[in-house]
Motif scaffolding. Structure first.
Motif, PDB file in Angstrom:
ATOM      1  N   THR A 111       0.734  -1.236  -0.026  1.00 30.65           N
ATOM      2  CA  THR A 111      -0.065   0.011   0.028  1.00 30.65           C
ATOM      3  C   THR A 111       0.778   1.179   0.030  1.00 30.65           C
ATOM      4  O   THR A 111       1.779   1.233   0.800  1.00 30.65           O
ATOM      5  CB  THR A 111      -0.942   0.093   1.181  1.00 30.65           C
ATOM      6  N   ARG A 122       0.800   5.473   0.480  1.00 34.57           N
ATOM      7  CA  ARG A 122      -0.226   6.488   0.870  1.00 34.57           C
ATOM      8  C   ARG A 122       0.427   7.569   0.806  1.00 34.57           C
ATOM      9  O   ARG A 122       1.712   7.858   0.985  1.00 34.57           O
ATOM     10  CB  ARG A 122      -0.359   6.166   2.743  1.00 34.57           C
ATOM     11  N   ASP A 123      -0.429   8.873   0.804  1.00 34.00           N
ATOM     12  CA  ASP A 123       0.131  10.290   0.531  1.00 34.00           C
ATOM     13  C   ASP A 123       0.479  10.763   1.972  1.00 34.00           C
ATOM     14  O   ASP A 123      -0.064  10.009   3.000  1.00 34.00           O
ATOM     15  CB  ASP A 123      -0.665  11.047  -0.009  1.00 34.00           C
ATOM     16  N   LYS A 137      -2.079  10.962   4.416  1.00 35.11           N
ATOM     17  CA  LYS A 137      -2.985   9.513   4.439  1.00 35.11           C
ATOM     18  C   LYS A 137      -4.349   9.608   3.895  1.00 35.11           C
ATOM     19  O   LYS A 137      -5.190   8.977   4.746  1.00 35.11           O
ATOM     20  CB  LYS A 137      -2.852   8.971   5.829  1.00 35.11           C
ATOM     21  N   SER A 187      -5.266   9.669   0.598  1.00 28.49           N
ATOM     22  CA  SER A 187      -5.430   8.683  -0.757  1.00 28.49           C
ATOM     23  C   SER A 187      -4.276   7.741  -0.478  1.00 28.49           C
ATOM     24  O   SER A 187      -3.193   7.730  -0.046  1.00 28.49           O
ATOM     25  CB  SER A 187      -5.049   9.556  -1.859  1.00 28.49           C
ATOM     26  N   MET A 188      -4.791   6.790  -1.138  1.00 28.21           N
ATOM     27  CA  MET A 188      -3.873   5.457  -0.984  1.00 28.21           C
ATOM     28  C   MET A 188      -3.860   4.753  -2.275  1.00 28.21           C
ATOM     29  O   MET A 188      -5.111   4.632  -3.177  1.00 28.21           O
ATOM     30  CB  MET A 188      -4.358   4.770   0.099  1.00 28.21           C
ATOM     31  N   SER A 202      -3.428   0.656  -3.459  1.00 26.87           N
ATOM     32  CA  SER A 202      -2.962  -0.816  -3.033  1.00 26.87           C
ATOM     33  C   SER A 202      -3.052  -1.917  -3.932  1.00 26.87           C
ATOM     34  O   SER A 202      -3.812  -1.914  -4.665  1.00 26.87           O
ATOM     35  CB  SER A 202      -3.423  -1.259  -1.611  1.00 26.87           C
ATOM     36  N   PHE A 256       3.084   9.796  -3.867  1.00 18.88           N
ATOM     37  CA  PHE A 256       2.800   9.067  -2.254  1.00 18.88           C
ATOM     38  C   PHE A 256       4.051   9.327  -1.512  1.00 18.88           C
ATOM     39  O   PHE A 256       5.238   9.552  -2.064  1.00 18.88           O
ATOM     40  CB  PHE A 256       2.823   7.529  -2.794  1.00 18.88           C
TER      41      PHE A 256
END
Lengths: 221, 411
Positions: free
Chosen positions: B64, B66-67, B70, B72-73, B75, B256
């Motif tokens: 995963t 993430r930015d 957190k 947006s993500m 995976s 990210f």
């Protein structure tokens, strides 16, 4: 054989205390046939229960064949009941789920070293003595009152006890059946068994060697 | 004496048929559910026959990104770049690293103009070393075959029987998705419950070739799962620590800021929502206890009534020489017999339930056989049931004064 010294039994509830036996002193010799009489509620059955180690006295001492029983633990007490005493109850107290021969075998189940085969043989002999060897596979519900009482006697004698305690053994039977049961008890007595019988029936009491009369928990004769 | 107790137990059961039925049904139902749950759990986690080295295996199933906030993500399964950077450095400290499709792929075969949809899985050569498939004939493909002859496949027995019948199929050709594959092995069917092992057809996946073609920092989605067999289960922590260090060093794709990936133990993989098998075991035990509590109380209650009903019998037995201990033993023995009888029905019920679950397709369990472990657990539950529910009432009644018992009451 049985010695009661200053025996007392008090039944207590939160509000009432009932004196069922009041300083009873008694001695019953080996081989004696004794009847216990008295009005209802005078303590006859309580007395028999004390002799048979079925209940604990509030005070006093019970001796069976020289042993003081009050200090005995559960196991020796159970052994004493098993080996020395046979009971005959007014309402027979047969186990309805067991057939006649299994009911009669019951005392021997709790005796060490008696094999199944010996148990069965002794039970059949005891049933023969009471004239019920043809009904070994019947269940108590399939028998008449007299037959049930004869099974109860067979159960009481199967272990060859020295003492038979009979609590109104003819109380639920008609006179004909009653005298049959009495004859069996007399036979046992002739063979040396000590018998204590609670009864309301003077005629039966007269057939015994001695009658003890109770009134309000005390021996009166 | 025990023969006498047995006779009496059967008589008691027959005397009150309705109560006996409720008694037995309660025990049977409870055991059915417990045994079925334990069997499924055991099949999935404890004694997976295909993946015998599961306890030494770590699985990388998802990565995963993430930015920073957190919010947006992204995976998905691990991609080659990630594997090269984070998994490959582990090679020297583990036994095998294997790649296979994260999920089965659908494929089509035509048999007598009839379409058959099947489940396939791509695997590398190490996949066969980590798992313990039972080969009925042939063998798995090796690295050489993957490199030189990737058109080879391994079939499961039921599919082989369906297509070819009861003959040897080694060297024969099967057309799959319009391509011809040479059959080099046949294995026993694998129930779908074994998530990483199940398929009907396995064919080679050339990871090295794929990696050599991809550009650096390729974060494109990739549908493969990584399985790592460690040298011992004890080395899990060291392997994970090293892996986490590598993950921390990884530069995530643009936009990210953070990379999350976890090497899961097999049980974590099966029960993803929880962290450890121990937790599942705790939950299972709690479930068993809770589920057992009601019938246990019910059984105790019924035993109390049953014994109270026989108060006079207790008096008679004691009058003729039974000790308190013998009386307590009799009732415990009777209760254990009754629970054992319910237990037998419970075993049958659980077996039928598992067969039903399997037939319904809800969970493919394959050939369900109670393992010794499940049987032992079940038997233990029965014994505990019988003893606990019989002990308290028996003890209480054995202590009754004989004279009170004969009167048929308790005072």
């Amino acid at each position: 054989m049985i010695k009661l010294t200053n025996l007392e039994k008090v039944y207590s509830t939160s509000t009432i205390e009932t004196l069922a036996l009041n300083k009873v002193n008694l001695h019953i010799s080996k081989g004696e046939f004794v009847s216990v009489m008295g009005p209802s509620g005078c303590g006859k059955s309580t007395l028999l229960n004390m002799m048979g180690l079925l209940d604990i006295p509030s005070q006093g001492k019970v001796e069976i064949d020289g042993s003081t029983v009050e200090k005995l633990a559960d196991k020796p007490m159970a052994n004493l009941r098993n080996e020395k005493i046979g009971f005959v109850f007014q309402s027979y107290h047969l186990i309805n789920d067991l057939n006649v021969v299994d009911n009669v075998e019951l005392p021997l189940l709790y005796r060490k070293g008696v094999s199944g085969k010996v148990r069965r043989q002794k039970a059949l002999t005891a049933l023969e003595k009471v004239g019920l060897n043809a009904r070994t596979k019947h269940y108590p519900t399939q028998l008449s009152g007299g037959q049930c009482q004869r099974v109860a006697i067979a159960r009481a004698i199967v272990g060859d006890p020295e003492i038979i305690l009979a609590d109104e053994p003819t109380g639920n039977l008609d006179s004909e059946m009653g005298s049959e049961i009495m004859n069996i008890l007399l036979d046992l007595h002739r063979n040396g068994t000590t018998i204590v019988m609670v009864t309301h029936d003077e005629t039966l009491a007269k057939l015994t060697q001695r009658t003890i009369r109770l009134f309000d928990g005390s021996v009166v004769n | 004496m025990f023969k006498n107790y047995l006779k009496l137990t059967l008589k008691v059961l027959m005397r009150r048929k309705m109560i006996s039925f409720i008694n037995l049904f309660g025990i049977c139902f409870t055991l059915t559910i417990l045994l079925a749950a334990t069997t499924i759990y055991t099949l999935m986690v404890v004694s997976n026959p295909i993946q015998k080295n599961l306890s030494n295996t770590l699985i990388l199933n998802q990565v995963t990104f993430r930015d920073k906030e957190k919010q947006s993500m992204s995976s998905g399964p691990a991609m080659p770049y990630f594997i090269e950077k984070c998994v490959s450095p582990l090679k020297s400290e583990v036994k095998y690293i294997s790649f296979c499709s994260a999920h089965c792929n659908a494929a089509t075969i035509y048999l007598n103009n009839q379409r058959i949809d099947i489940d396939t899985r791509e695997t590398d050569e190490n996949y066969w070393k980590i798992s313990s498939f039972t080969f009925i004939e042939g063998r798995p493909y090796d690295l050489e075959e993957i490199r030189t002859n990737p058109q080879t496949i391994v079939l499961c027995k039921s599919l082989k029987d369906r297509i070819f019948g009861e003959i040897s199929v080694l060297g024969k050709t099967l057309k799959l998705n319009n391509k011809n594959y040479k059959i080099i092995g046949v294995v026993n069917d694998v129930p779908a419950i074994y998530k990483s092992a199940y398929a009907q057809v396995w064919y080679p996946y050339n990871y090295a070739s794929y990696v050599s073609q991809v550009k650096d920092k390729n974060f494109n989605s990739w549908m493969y799962q990584v399985q790592i067999e460690t040298k011992t289960r004890g080395s899990f922590d060291a392997v994970r620590k090293h892996f986490n260090q590598e993950v921390a060093k990884l530069t995530p794709p643009e936009r990210f800021k953070q990379t999350e990936a976890e090497l899961e133990s097999s049980s974590q993989f099966v029960f993803k929502s929880l962290n450890d098998r121990n937790q599942w075991q705790t939950i299972l035990i709690a479930f068993i206890l809770l589920f057992s509590l009601l019938p246990l109380l019910n059984l105790t209650n019924l035993t109390v009534s049953r014994i109270f009903e026989r108060s006079s019998e207790i008096g008679v037995r004691k009058a003729f020489g039974a000790t308190k201990r013998q009386m307590a033993m009799q009732f415990v023995y009777e209760n254990v017999l009754i629970t054992c009888l319910g237990g037998i029905f419970g075993f049958i019920g659980a077996w039928l339930l598992l067969k039903g679950i399997d037939a319904s397709g809800l969970i493919q369990l394959g050939n369900v056989n109670f393992s010794f472990r499940v049987f032992a657990y079940g038997f233990l539950v029965i014994l505990v049931f019988g003893i606990i529910s019989g002990f308290y009432p028996a003890l209480k009644m054995s202590k009754l004064q004989i004279v009170n018992s004969l009167k048929g009451g308790i005072q």
